[in-house]
Motif scaffolding. Structure first.
Motif, PDB file in Angstrom:
ATOM      1  N   SER A 162       0.838  -1.196   0.000  1.00  0.00           N
ATOM      2  CA  SER A 162       0.000   0.000   0.000  1.00  0.00           C
ATOM      3  C   SER A 162       0.875   1.249   0.000  1.00  0.00           C
ATOM      4  CB  SER A 162      -0.916   0.006   1.228  1.00  0.00           C
ATOM      5  OG  SER A 162      -0.141   0.062   2.423  1.00  0.00           O
ATOM      6  N   GLN A 163       0.239   2.410   0.046  1.00  0.00           N
ATOM      7  CA  GLN A 163       0.967   3.675   0.024  1.00  0.00           C
ATOM      8  C   GLN A 163       1.786   3.872   1.291  1.00  0.00           C
ATOM      9  OE1 GLN A 163      -1.557   7.053  -0.577  1.00  0.00           O
ATOM     10  NE2 GLN A 163       0.100   8.548  -0.503  1.00  0.00           N
ATOM     11  N   TYR A 164       1.332   3.281   2.381  1.00  0.00           N
ATOM     12  CA  TYR A 164       1.974   3.541   3.677  1.00  0.00           C
ATOM     13  C   TYR A 164       2.743   2.344   4.229  1.00  0.00           C
ATOM     14  CZ  TYR A 164      -1.288   7.428   3.395  1.00  0.00           C
ATOM     15  OH  TYR A 164      -1.982   8.521   2.981  1.00  0.00           O
ATOM     16  N   GLY A 165       2.771   1.255   3.530  1.00  0.00           N
ATOM     17  CA  GLY A 165       3.500   0.091   4.029  1.00  0.00           C
ATOM     18  C   GLY A 165       3.230  -1.136   3.178  1.00  0.00           C
ATOM     19  N   ALA A 166       3.750  -2.257   3.653  1.00  0.00           N
ATOM     20  CA  ALA A 166       3.577  -3.516   2.923  1.00  0.00           C
ATOM     21  C   ALA A 166       3.405  -4.654   3.924  1.00  0.00           C
ATOM     22  CB  ALA A 166       4.781  -3.780   2.025  1.00  0.00           C
ATOM     23  N   ASP A 167       2.538  -5.586   3.584  1.00  0.00           N
ATOM     24  CA  ASP A 167       2.315  -6.769   4.418  1.00  0.00           C
ATOM     25  C   ASP A 167       3.240  -7.875   3.924  1.00  0.00           C
ATOM     26  OD1 ASP A 167       0.056  -5.719   5.999  1.00  0.00           O
ATOM     27  OD2 ASP A 167      -0.977  -5.705   4.076  1.00  0.00           O
ATOM     28  N   TYR A 168       4.466  -7.851   4.419  1.00  0.00           N
ATOM     29  CA  TYR A 168       5.499  -8.739   3.878  1.00  0.00           C
ATOM     30  C   TYR A 168       5.208 -10.216   4.155  1.00  0.00           C
ATOM     31  CZ  TYR A 168       8.297  -4.606   2.940  1.00  0.00           C
ATOM     32  OH  TYR A 168       8.747  -3.416   2.439  1.00  0.00           O
ATOM     33  N   ALA A 169       4.606 -10.514   5.279  1.00  0.00           N
ATOM     34  CA  ALA A 169       4.285 -11.917   5.578  1.00  0.00           C
ATOM     35  C   ALA A 169       3.285 -12.469   4.556  1.00  0.00           C
ATOM     36  CB  ALA A 169       3.720 -12.038   6.989  1.00  0.00           C
ATOM     37  N   TRP A 170       2.278 -11.663   4.201  1.00  0.00           N
ATOM     38  CA  TRP A 170       1.302 -12.088   3.196  1.00  0.00           C
ATOM     39  C   TRP A 170       1.952 -12.149   1.808  1.00  0.00           C
ATOM     40  CZ3 TRP A 170      -3.211  -8.378   4.982  1.00  0.00           C
ATOM     41  CH2 TRP A 170      -3.663  -8.815   6.242  1.00  0.00           C
ATOM     42  N   ILE A 171       2.850 -11.216   1.542  1.00  0.00           N
ATOM     43  CA  ILE A 171       3.558 -11.227   0.249  1.00  0.00           C
ATOM     44  C   ILE A 171       4.358 -12.517   0.098  1.00  0.00           C
ATOM     45  CG2 ILE A 171       5.438 -10.153  -1.058  1.00  0.00           C
ATOM     46  CD1 ILE A 171       4.493  -7.456   0.017  1.00  0.00           C
ATOM     47  N   MET A 172       5.036 -12.909   1.181  1.00  0.00           N
ATOM     48  CA  MET A 172       5.831 -14.136   1.133  1.00  0.00           C
ATOM     49  C   MET A 172       4.941 -15.369   0.980  1.00  0.00           C
ATOM     50  SD  MET A 172       8.860 -13.121   1.126  1.00  0.00           S
ATOM     51  CE  MET A 172       9.704 -11.571   1.415  1.00  0.00           C
ATOM     52  N   ALA A 173       3.797 -15.369   1.657  1.00  0.00           N
ATOM     53  CA  ALA A 173       2.872 -16.504   1.538  1.00  0.00           C
ATOM     54  C   ALA A 173       2.350 -16.618   0.112  1.00  0.00           C
ATOM     55  CB  ALA A 173       1.723 -16.341   2.518  1.00  0.00           C
ATOM     56  N   ALA A 174       1.978 -15.494  -0.487  1.00  0.00           N
ATOM     57  CA  ALA A 174       1.492 -15.512  -1.870  1.00  0.00           C
ATOM     58  C   ALA A 174       2.609 -15.907  -2.834  1.00  0.00           C
ATOM     59  CB  ALA A 174       0.942 -14.140  -2.245  1.00  0.00           C
ATOM     60  N   SER A 175       3.831 -15.486  -2.538  1.00  0.00           N
ATOM     61  CA  SER A 175       4.973 -15.835  -3.397  1.00  0.00           C
ATOM     62  C   SER A 175       5.244 -17.334  -3.362  1.00  0.00           C
ATOM     63  CB  SER A 175       6.219 -15.068  -2.954  1.00  0.00           C
ATOM     64  OG  SER A 175       6.040 -13.671  -3.072  1.00  0.00           O
ATOM     65  N   VAL A 176       5.108 -17.932  -2.180  1.00  0.00           N
ATOM     66  CA  VAL A 176       5.292 -19.381  -2.064  1.00  0.00           C
ATOM     67  C   VAL A 176       4.241 -20.106  -2.893  1.00  0.00           C
ATOM     68  CG1 VAL A 176       5.194 -21.347  -0.484  1.00  0.00           C
ATOM     69  CG2 VAL A 176       6.402 -19.272   0.196  1.00  0.00           C
ATOM     70  N   CYS A 177       3.000 -19.645  -2.821  1.00  0.00           N
ATOM     71  CA  CYS A 177       1.926 -20.272  -3.600  1.00  0.00           C
ATOM     72  C   CYS A 177       2.180 -20.131  -5.101  1.00  0.00           C
ATOM     73  CB  CYS A 177       0.582 -19.638  -3.239  1.00  0.00           C
ATOM     74  SG  CYS A 177       0.032 -19.986  -1.548  1.00  0.00           S
ATOM     75  N   SER A 178       2.681 -18.975  -5.517  1.00  0.00           N
ATOM     76  CA  SER A 178       2.926 -18.753  -6.944  1.00  0.00           C
ATOM     77  C   SER A 178       4.121 -19.554  -7.452  1.00  0.00           C
ATOM     78  CB  SER A 178       3.178 -17.264  -7.211  1.00  0.00           C
ATOM     79  OG  SER A 178       4.414 -16.841  -6.651  1.00  0.00           O
ATOM     80  N   LEU A 179       4.965 -19.989  -6.526  1.00  0.00           N
ATOM     81  CA  LEU A 179       6.157 -20.757  -6.912  1.00  0.00           C
ATOM     82  C   LEU A 179       5.843 -22.230  -7.164  1.00  0.00           C
ATOM     83  CD1 LEU A 179       9.248 -20.258  -7.222  1.00  0.00           C
ATOM     84  CD2 LEU A 179       9.490 -21.042  -4.863  1.00  0.00           C
ATOM     85  N   VAL A 180       4.755 -22.721  -6.582  1.00  0.00           N
ATOM     86  CA  VAL A 180       4.418 -24.149  -6.668  1.00  0.00           C
ATOM     87  C   VAL A 180       4.258 -24.648  -8.103  1.00  0.00           C
ATOM     88  CG1 VAL A 180       2.685 -25.884  -6.065  1.00  0.00           C
ATOM     89  CG2 VAL A 180       3.445 -24.229  -4.348  1.00  0.00           C
ATOM     90  N   PRO A 181       3.484 -23.962  -8.980  1.00  0.00           N
ATOM     91  CA  PRO A 181       3.332 -24.468 -10.359  1.00  0.00           C
ATOM     92  C   PRO A 181       4.662 -24.569 -11.106  1.00  0.00           C
ATOM     93  CG  PRO A 181       1.667 -22.818  -9.873  1.00  0.00           C
ATOM     94  CD  PRO A 181       2.639 -22.787  -8.745  1.00  0.00           C
ATOM     95  N   ILE A 182       5.563 -23.615 -10.894  1.00  0.00           N
ATOM     96  CA  ILE A 182       6.854 -23.643 -11.577  1.00  0.00           C
ATOM     97  C   ILE A 182       7.665 -24.850 -11.137  1.00  0.00           C
ATOM     98  CG2 ILE A 182       9.037 -22.401 -11.893  1.00  0.00           C
ATOM     99  CD1 ILE A 182       7.514 -19.814 -11.563  1.00  0.00           C
TER     100      ILE A 182
END
Length: 275
Positions: free
Chosen positions: A233-253
């Motif tokens: 967001s404009q004022y910060g980032a939810d890094y824990a959620w970003i990492m969780a989504a990144s792990v999910c996006s890595l699975v198909p590869i």
């Protein structure tokens, strides 16, 4: 002499194991960070194992954003683009290796030279062209932009060169046309190279961020990479959620790579590509 060779092998294996561990550290950190609270992701000193496991992060990300839609869009773009690029690369490579015509090598050289041209150089003209065609903010526009690959043609051509021309000549004598020769002889023999190209194309399209960012504006058409960005967001980032989504996006590869790993090694070796 044998003892010396064993010592050298042991040293090489130790070095390879160390390098593998170093390469896996970022992936480990990503997975562990996805199980932390947001405030603990960049804690100092760094914790290699969280005090409490927050697996609910993987549930929250699916509730916060329509990730199912984003994953479907990404899968659609990736699968279609990979199939189309495989077809165009295989047909072009066959023409550049097994068909004789005036200027064949010159045309191939000019085409392969485009690999050295960065996408940023023609990004603006390409955007104007796609907009004039009315394909902006559509999946078709993104698919067409990546339907042809100079690298893919080069990769397949390097493999097709290793297929003896005598096989094609014998098929022509038996009455097969060029399309029949391609489908019944060259195409089946090119599976290792196609597996290699599949991995490269699948990975590039699945991880593409700039293309969808530029061309896709409608939320329902966006990809998972753009979806992950929404956690910033404009004022910060939810890094824990970003990492969780990144792990999910890595699975198909990972699944695609493991499925094609055997052919990938054969294709790289046969095509003469060196790191």
């Amino acid at each position: 002499m044998n003892t010396k060779r064993k010592v050298i092998k042991i040293i090489l294996y130790v070095l390879l194991i160390c390098l593998s561990v170093i390469m896996l550290i970022p992936f480990y950190w990503m997975v562990i960070s996805s199980l932390k609270l947001n405030k603990d992701v960049f804690s100092i000193p760094m914790r290699w194992w969280p005090e409490t496991i927050h697996s609910e992060n993987y549930k929250v990300i699916w509730e916060k954003l329509p990730l199912v839609t984003f994953f479907k869009n990404t899968a659609k773009l990736t699968v279609i683009t990979t199939i189309v690029q495989l077809c165009t690369s295989c047909f072009a490579a066959y023409g550049f290796t097994k068909c004789k015509f005036v200027g064949r090598d010159t045309i191939f050289l000019l085409y392969v030279t485009t690999i050295a041209v960065p996408w940023q150089v023609y990004m603006v003209p390409q955007f104007i062209l796609v907009s004039k065609m009315g394909l902006n903010d559509t999946h078709i526009g993104l698919i067409l932009m990546q339907a042809f690959s100079a690298f893919g043609v080069f990769l397949m051509r390097q493999f097709y060169i290793s297929i003896p021309d005598e096989l094609c000549e014998a098929a022509r004598i038996d009455g097969l046309n060029e399309f029949g020769i391609f489908c019944k002889i060259v195409f089946p023999l090119g599976k290792p190279a196609m597996a290699t190209l599949t991995i490269f194309t699948f990975t590039n399209v699945w991880n593409d961020f700039m293309g969808p960012l530029i061309y896709l504006k409608t939320k329902e058409l966006k990809t998972v990479q753009l979806g992950i960005r929404m956690f910033i967001s404009q004022y910060g980032a939810d890094y824990a959620w970003i990492m969780a989504a990144s792990v999910c996006s890595l699975v198909p590869i990972v699944i695609v790579f493991l499925s094609c790993q055997k052919f990938f090694v054969e294709g790289v070796a046969a095509s003469g590509i060196k790191g």
